[in-house]
Scaffold this active site. Sequence first.
Site, PDB file in Angstrom:
ATOM      1  N   GLN A   1      42.648  48.991  46.258  1.00 28.79           N
ATOM      2  CA  GLN A   1      42.634  48.645  44.836  1.00 28.79           C
ATOM      3  C   GLN A   1      41.337  49.130  44.209  1.00 28.79           C
ATOM      4  O   GLN A   1      41.159  49.037  43.008  1.00 28.79           O
ATOM      5  CB  GLN A   1      42.710  47.122  44.676  1.00 28.79           C
ATOM      6  CG  GLN A   1      43.951  46.513  45.265  1.00 28.79           C
ATOM      7  CD  GLN A   1      43.837  44.994  45.329  1.00 28.79           C
ATOM      8  OE1 GLN A   1      43.911  44.326  44.314  1.00 28.79           O
ATOM      9  NE2 GLN A   1      43.660  44.456  46.509  1.00 28.79           N
TER      10      GLN A   1
ATOM     11  N   ASP B   1      36.081  52.842  43.340  1.00 26.33           N
ATOM     12  CA  ASP B   1      34.690  53.271  43.524  1.00 26.33           C
ATOM     13  C   ASP B   1      34.507  54.538  44.356  1.00 26.33           C
ATOM     14  O   ASP B   1      33.391  55.040  44.474  1.00 26.33           O
ATOM     15  CB  ASP B   1      33.863  52.127  44.131  1.00 26.33           C
ATOM     16  CG  ASP B   1      34.420  51.604  45.465  1.00 26.33           C
ATOM     17  OD1 ASP B   1      35.012  52.395  46.229  1.00 26.33           O
ATOM     18  OD2 ASP B   1      34.255  50.399  45.742  1.00 26.33           O
TER      19      ASP B   1
ATOM     20  N   HIS C   1      44.779  51.874  42.007  1.00 27.31           N
ATOM     21  CA  HIS C   1      44.247  51.496  40.691  1.00 27.31           C
ATOM     22  C   HIS C   1      43.441  52.614  40.036  1.00 27.31           C
ATOM     23  O   HIS C   1      42.777  52.382  39.028  1.00 27.31           O
ATOM     24  CB  HIS C   1      43.395  50.225  40.797  1.00 27.31           C
ATOM     25  CG  HIS C   1      44.210  48.977  40.980  1.00 27.31           C
ATOM     26  ND1 HIS C   1      43.669  47.762  41.314  1.00 27.31           N
ATOM     27  CD2 HIS C   1      45.542  48.768  40.869  1.00 27.31           C
ATOM     28  CE1 HIS C   1      44.634  46.849  41.411  1.00 27.31           C
ATOM     29  NE2 HIS C   1      45.779  47.438  41.145  1.00 27.31           N
TER      30      HIS C   1
ATOM     31  N   CYS D   1      43.188  62.121  29.339  1.00 26.84           N
ATOM     32  CA  CYS D   1      43.318  62.201  27.890  1.00 26.84           C
ATOM     33  C   CYS D   1      44.361  61.202  27.402  1.00 26.84           C
ATOM     34  O   CYS D   1      45.440  61.091  27.979  1.00 26.84           O
ATOM     35  CB  CYS D   1      43.697  63.625  27.497  1.00 26.84           C
ATOM     36  SG  CYS D   1      43.898  63.792  25.722  1.00 26.84           S
TER      37      CYS D   1
ATOM     38  N   CYS E   1      47.107  64.158  25.672  1.00 25.50           N
ATOM     39  CA  CYS E   1      47.840  65.129  26.510  1.00 25.50           C
ATOM     40  C   CYS E   1      47.870  64.717  27.982  1.00 25.50           C
ATOM     41  O   CYS E   1      48.518  65.376  28.793  1.00 25.50           O
ATOM     42  CB  CYS E   1      47.267  66.536  26.346  1.00 25.50           C
ATOM     43  SG  CYS E   1      45.631  66.766  27.072  1.00 25.50           S
TER      44      CYS E   1
ATOM     45  N   GLY F   1      39.146  41.843  51.855  1.00 28.54           N
ATOM     46  CA  GLY F   1      38.315  41.760  50.657  1.00 28.54           C
ATOM     47  C   GLY F   1      39.070  41.756  49.349  1.00 28.54           C
ATOM     48  O   GLY F   1      38.599  42.301  48.362  1.00 28.54           O
ATOM     49  N   THR F   2      40.228  41.113  49.343  1.00 29.81           N
ATOM     50  CA  THR F   2      40.927  40.975  48.061  1.00 29.81           C
ATOM     51  C   THR F   2      41.277  39.517  47.812  1.00 29.81           C
ATOM     52  O   THR F   2      41.656  38.800  48.735  1.00 29.81           O
ATOM     53  CB  THR F   2      42.197  41.858  47.983  1.00 29.81           C
ATOM     54  OG1 THR F   2      42.856  41.609  46.721  1.00 29.81           O
ATOM     55  CG2 THR F   2      43.175  41.598  49.123  1.00 29.81           C
ATOM     56  N   SER F   3      41.144  39.116  46.543  1.00 28.33           N
ATOM     57  CA  SER F   3      41.484  37.734  46.180  1.00 28.33           C
ATOM     58  C   SER F   3      42.997  37.568  46.075  1.00 28.33           C
ATOM     59  O   SER F   3      43.488  36.459  45.924  1.00 28.33           O
ATOM     60  CB  SER F   3      40.838  37.374  44.839  1.00 28.33           C
ATOM     61  OG  SER F   3      41.337  38.234  43.829  1.00 28.33           O
TER      62      SER F   3
ATOM     63  N   ASN G   1      38.175  37.967  55.040  1.00 29.94           N
ATOM     64  CA  ASN G   1      37.679  37.517  53.739  1.00 29.94           C
ATOM     65  C   ASN G   1      36.883  36.230  53.983  1.00 29.94           C
ATOM     66  O   ASN G   1      37.390  35.326  54.642  1.00 29.94           O
ATOM     67  CB  ASN G   1      38.869  37.233  52.799  1.00 29.94           C
ATOM     68  CG  ASN G   1      38.451  37.107  51.344  1.00 29.94           C
ATOM     69  OD1 ASN G   1      37.443  36.482  51.031  1.00 29.94           O
ATOM     70  ND2 ASN G   1      39.240  37.687  50.444  1.00 29.94           N
TER      71      ASN G   1
HETATM   72  P1  OAD Z   1      38.337  40.221  43.484  1.00 31.36           P
HETATM   73  O1  OAD Z   1      36.977  40.293  42.861  1.00 31.36           O
HETATM   74  O2  OAD Z   1      39.384  39.477  42.773  1.00 31.36           O
HETATM   75  O3  OAD Z   1      38.220  39.599  44.948  1.00 31.36           O
HETATM   76  C1  OAD Z   1      37.253  40.010  45.870  1.00 31.36           C
HETATM   77  C2  OAD Z   1      37.519  39.298  47.169  1.00 31.36           C
HETATM   78  O4  OAD Z   1      36.624  39.807  48.142  1.00 31.36           O
HETATM   79  C3  OAD Z   1      37.300  37.777  47.121  1.00 31.36           C
HETATM   80  O5  OAD Z   1      38.417  37.117  47.681  1.00 31.36           O
HETATM   81  C4  OAD Z   1      36.050  37.566  47.982  1.00 31.36           C
HETATM   82  O6  OAD Z   1      36.070  36.323  48.684  1.00 31.36           O
HETATM   83  C5  OAD Z   1      36.135  38.736  48.935  1.00 31.36           C
HETATM   84  N1  OAD Z   1      34.856  39.198  49.506  1.00 31.36           N
HETATM   85  C6  OAD Z   1      33.609  39.140  48.966  1.00 31.36           C
HETATM   86  N2  OAD Z   1      32.711  39.679  49.792  1.00 31.36           N
HETATM   87  C7  OAD Z   1      33.375  40.113  50.888  1.00 31.36           C
HETATM   88  C8  OAD Z   1      33.011  40.775  52.101  1.00 31.36           C
HETATM   89  N3  OAD Z   1      31.745  41.119  52.337  1.00 31.36           N
HETATM   90  N4  OAD Z   1      33.975  41.048  53.002  1.00 31.36           N
HETATM   91  C9  OAD Z   1      35.265  40.720  52.773  1.00 31.36           C
HETATM   92  N5  OAD Z   1      35.677  40.094  51.650  1.00 31.36           N
HETATM   93  C10 OAD Z   1      34.754  39.799  50.718  1.00 31.36           C
HETATM   94  O7  OAD Z   1      38.759  41.736  43.772  1.00 31.36           O
HETATM   95  P2  OAD Z   1      40.208  42.358  44.021  1.00 31.36           P
HETATM   96  O8  OAD Z   1      41.085  41.419  44.754  1.00 31.36           O
HETATM   97  O9  OAD Z   1      40.001  43.719  44.575  1.00 31.36           O
HETATM   98  O10 OAD Z   1      41.680  46.073  39.074  1.00 31.36           O
HETATM   99  O11 OAD Z   1      40.717  42.503  42.545  1.00 31.36           O
HETATM  100  C11 OAD Z   1      41.940  43.145  42.311  1.00 31.36           C
HETATM  101  C12 OAD Z   1      41.896  43.970  41.045  1.00 31.36           C
HETATM  102  O12 OAD Z   1      41.539  43.159  39.940  1.00 31.36           O
HETATM  103  C13 OAD Z   1      40.854  45.068  41.055  1.00 31.36           C
HETATM  104  O13 OAD Z   1      41.321  46.245  41.668  1.00 31.36           O
HETATM  105  C14 OAD Z   1      40.628  45.298  39.616  1.00 31.36           C
HETATM  106  C15 OAD Z   1      40.651  43.892  39.072  1.00 31.36           C
HETATM  107  O14 OAD Z   1      41.091  43.824  37.823  1.00 31.36           O
HETATM  108  C16 OAD Z   1      41.387  47.140  38.316  1.00 31.36           C
HETATM  109  O15 OAD Z   1      40.271  47.497  38.041  1.00 31.36           O
HETATM  110  C17 OAD Z   1      42.569  47.871  37.848  1.00 31.36           C
END
Ligand code: OAD
Length: 251
Positions: A101, A104, A119, A127, A130, A189-191, A215
């Site tokens: 997701q 970076d 993402h 653009c 276009c 590392g995703t919420s 996580n």
């Molecule tokens: P979040 O910021 O929602 O969640 C980050 C997660 O990483 C949390 O659950 C933390 O507990 C966990 N975390 C923090 N440090 C960590 C580590 N060192 N190792 C493992 N886990 C760790 O980020 P995403 O779930 O990626 O979309 O958010 C999803 C999307 O929402 C993003 O891609 C973004 C945002 O809007 C776009 O930009 C399109």
Amino acid sequence: MSTLSPDVIQRIRSAKNILFLTGAGISSESGIPTFRGEGGYWKTFKAEELATPEAFENHPDVVWEWYDWRRGICLDAKPNEGHLTIAKWQSLSPSINLITQNVDGLHSRAGSKNLLEIHGNIFRARCTSCREKFSLGEDGINQPGLKFCPVCESLLRPDIVWFGEGYDNKLLTKAWELSKVAHIVFVIGTSANVSVPANLALTAIRNGALGIEINPETTTLTPSMQVHFGGKSGEVLPEIFKEVFPDTKRN
Ligand code: OAD
């Protein structure tokens, strides 16, 4: 430290298709703020308020300023042990895939192949008229703030999927295919607050994959996972790799 059960180690070793699904947490040890954590603010704005088509329509200059700032952070950051371990793992077999997701670019800088950036990518613009895509930065369009298309002079926008927007169909179809055939899914590392990535993980599990979450916090996906490591991915992933492949050198 990781301590997988012998049974899980065996399943990982014999798995043909492994899917890594990553979110902002994997890059936090590289100094990139997560979206919903403490660093998810810029000036007075929450990240979730700026990453929307409405914010761009009303204040394109502010949204570009925010992305210019984030792009600078991404450029200065270096892939950490989490990114590097996935890349190393992928180098062992072509059926180890990565869906991120994150925008970076750190996974590809770590050397990851078979990578779907669902993402988008912060180093690209497209653009609004276009839809032509352009690189941003020293080798591309480099002016700060608002940017315009060299082809048709319309406003450019970050090539990123914002809240409320649809995904790239081709990428998403591929992502569903990968999740259906995965034997192991690592969710890192995703919420799991965004429904498409959360459903990709659940689809893998419903189709028989073994789910391993890394996580420090628990998430809505945790109850569906067979294994949850409550630690940082830059520390846990190298440990797992060492346990699964004790004879493979890290670098
Ligand atoms: P979040 O910021 O929602 O969640 C980050 C997660 O990483 C949390 O659950 C933390 O507990 C966990 N975390 C923090 N440090 C960590 C580590 N060192 N190792 C493992 N886990 C760790 O980020 P995403 O779930 O990626 O979309 O958010 C999803 C999307 O929402 C993003 O891609 C973004 C945002 O809007 C776009 O930009 C399109």
